[in-house]
Design an enzyme around this catalytic site. Structure first.
Site, short mmCIF file in Angstrom:
data_model
loop_
_atom_site.label_atom_id
_atom_site.label_comp_id
_atom_site.label_asym_id
_atom_site.label_seq_id
_atom_site.Cartn_x
_atom_site.Cartn_y
_atom_site.Cartn_z
N TYR A 1 0.73 -1.00 -0.13
CA TYR A 1 -0.11 0.07 -0.02
C TYR A 1 0.83 1.10 0.18
O TYR A 1 0.32 2.24 -0.35
CB TYR A 1 -0.93 -0.02 1.29
CG TYR A 1 -2.21 -0.87 0.73
CD1 TYR A 1 -3.14 -0.49 -0.11
CD2 TYR A 1 -2.15 -2.34 1.61
CE1 TYR A 1 -4.09 -1.55 -0.46
CE2 TYR A 1 -3.08 -3.18 1.21
CZ TYR A 1 -3.99 -2.67 0.08
OH TYR A 1 -5.09 -3.66 -0.15
N ARG B 1 1.42 1.90 -3.55
CA ARG B 1 0.26 2.59 -4.11
C ARG B 1 -0.01 3.84 -3.72
O ARG B 1 -0.09 4.79 -4.70
CB ARG B 1 -0.93 1.80 -3.94
CG ARG B 1 -0.86 0.40 -3.89
CD ARG B 1 -1.28 -0.05 -5.12
NE ARG B 1 -0.54 0.13 -6.18
CZ ARG B 1 0.64 -0.93 -6.25
NH1 ARG B 1 0.86 -1.74 -5.31
NH2 ARG B 1 1.45 -0.89 -7.19
N GLN C 1 -15.11 2.60 -6.10
CA GLN C 1 -14.58 1.36 -5.61
C GLN C 1 -12.89 1.76 -5.54
O GLN C 1 -11.95 1.00 -4.93
CB GLN C 1 -14.53 0.09 -6.64
CG GLN C 1 -16.01 -0.41 -6.57
CD GLN C 1 -16.13 -1.31 -8.06
OE1 GLN C 1 -15.87 -2.59 -7.71
NE2 GLN C 1 -16.62 -1.03 -8.89
N ASN C 2 -12.57 3.06 -6.05
CA ASN C 2 -11.20 3.27 -6.15
C ASN C 2 -10.70 3.81 -4.70
O ASN C 2 -11.69 4.69 -4.08
CB ASN C 2 -10.86 4.26 -6.94
CG ASN C 2 -11.26 3.86 -8.69
OD1 ASN C 2 -11.22 2.60 -8.75
ND2 ASN C 2 -11.12 4.71 -9.60
N ASP D 1 -8.01 5.71 -4.59
CA ASP D 1 -7.40 6.90 -4.72
C ASP D 1 -8.17 8.08 -4.42
O ASP D 1 -9.35 7.87 -4.16
CB ASP D 1 -6.77 6.91 -6.26
CG ASP D 1 -7.72 6.88 -7.33
OD1 ASP D 1 -8.72 7.74 -7.27
OD2 ASP D 1 -7.82 6.25 -8.20
N HIS E 1 -14.45 1.18 -1.05
CA HIS E 1 -13.41 0.18 -0.59
C HIS E 1 -12.24 0.85 0.24
O HIS E 1 -11.12 0.38 0.41
CB HIS E 1 -12.70 -0.58 -1.96
CG HIS E 1 -13.69 -1.37 -2.41
ND1 HIS E 1 -13.45 -1.85 -3.66
CD2 HIS E 1 -14.87 -1.95 -1.95
CE1 HIS E 1 -14.42 -2.93 -3.84
NE2 HIS E 1 -15.23 -3.21 -2.90
N GLY F 1 -15.45 2.01 -15.85
CA GLY F 1 -14.04 1.48 -15.74
C GLY F 1 -14.16 0.42 -14.76
O GLY F 1 -13.22 0.46 -13.61
N THR F 2 -15.05 -0.38 -14.20
CA THR F 2 -15.14 -1.53 -13.50
C THR F 2 -15.67 -2.58 -14.07
O THR F 2 -16.57 -2.74 -15.04
CB THR F 2 -16.01 -1.25 -12.35
OG1 THR F 2 -16.19 -2.06 -11.44
CG2 THR F 2 -17.49 -0.66 -12.60
N SER F 3 -14.90 -3.74 -13.76
CA SER F 3 -15.17 -4.95 -14.48
C SER F 3 -16.48 -5.71 -13.82
O SER F 3 -17.02 -6.70 -14.35
CB SER F 3 -14.20 -6.19 -14.25
OG SER F 3 -13.88 -6.27 -13.06
#
Ligand code: OAD
Length: 229
Positions: A54, A57, A87-88, A90, A105, A171-173
């Site tokens: 982390y 990151r 969900q990011n 950042d 998250h 931009g999410t699967s």
């Protein structure tokens, strides 16, 4: 009154800023075993390794900037009442100027106590180390929701999605639950725009795919949205 627009974003949102996604080719979960760096078991076994993962990151986050996609989403507030549910971990939505951002998250720039989860601290530097303690004397951990941990912000996110007049998924699967299930809480008839070159499946009526990266996709979205204003 402005229409309510909700953005549900994932790692692809920040890809053009230079942050890797998780499941694309060359993504983070190809490079790292998720159970070794992002689970409570990993923290028990090797906290130094988890902190290092982390810290990398977070260091990178201090070096990158919001991209045209983040900036475009922030600009939508001129015409819409916008909520970003991300969900990011950042902080690029905030740095682009979005006013309401819900992190499902967790957040890279925060640390929290390992004995009292309400003790959350904002970090002004990138390194969190063994020996960094909360005010009650326990080790600080990344403020991240690891695999196997509860996503406590989900009820709030469900309420936001239920109230949306327009949903935009970027931009999410849609591979990770419960976040992926949020798209199913829209009211009947709500238009859903999906901006993603990978075209993740959304099993709802009224889905419009924009098979572009976030930057270009948000620009095209704006053209479409003008028709709904
Ligand atoms: P994924 O890596 O699973 O999916 C990334 C998505 O972004 C894919 O659908 C890509 O097609 C798309 N994509 C790639 N580049 C893009 C770009 N420039 N513009 C738009 N889309 C692009 O990432 P997430 O769905 O965010 O959780 O992953 C969900 C969760 O899994 C993450 O929050 C993380 C991870 O494990 C935790 O670490 C707790």
């Amino acid at each position: 009154m402005k229409k309510k627009l909700t953005v549900l974003s994932g790692a692809g949102m920040s890809q053009e800023s230079g942050l890797k996604t998780f499941r694309d080719m060359g993504g983070l979960w190809e490079q790292y075993d998720v159970t070794e760096v992002a689970s409570p078991e990993a923290w028990e076994r090797d906290p130094a390794l988890v902190l290092r993962f982390y810290n990398q990151r977070r260091k990178q986050l201090f070096e990158v900037e919001p991209n045209a996609g983040h900036l475009g989403i922030a600009r939508l507030e001129q015409w819409f009442d916008v909520d970003v549910v991300t969900q990011n971990v950042d902080n690029l939505h905030e740095r682009a100027g979005s006013s309401r951002v819900l992190h499902l998250h967790g957040e890279l720039i925060k640390a929290r106590s390992t004995i009292d989860p309400v003790l959350v601290y904002e970090l002004d530097h990138w390194a969190l180390d063994l020996g960094d303690l909360c005010e009650k004397g326990s080790q600080l951990r990344p403020h991240i929701v690891w695999f196997g941990e509860a996503v406590t912000e989900i009820p709030k996110a469900v309420r936001i999605v239920e109230q949306a007049d327009i949903l935009v998924v970027i931009g999410t699967s849609l591979a990770v639950y419960p976040a992926a299930g949020l798209v199913n809480y829209v009211q009947k008839g709500t238009p859903i725009f999906v901006i993603d070159p990978g075209k993740p499946a959304v099993h709802q009526p009224n889905v419009f795919y924009v098979e572009e990266k976030a930057g270009k996709g948000v620009e095209l979205l704006l053209e479409e949205l003008k028709k709904l204003m």
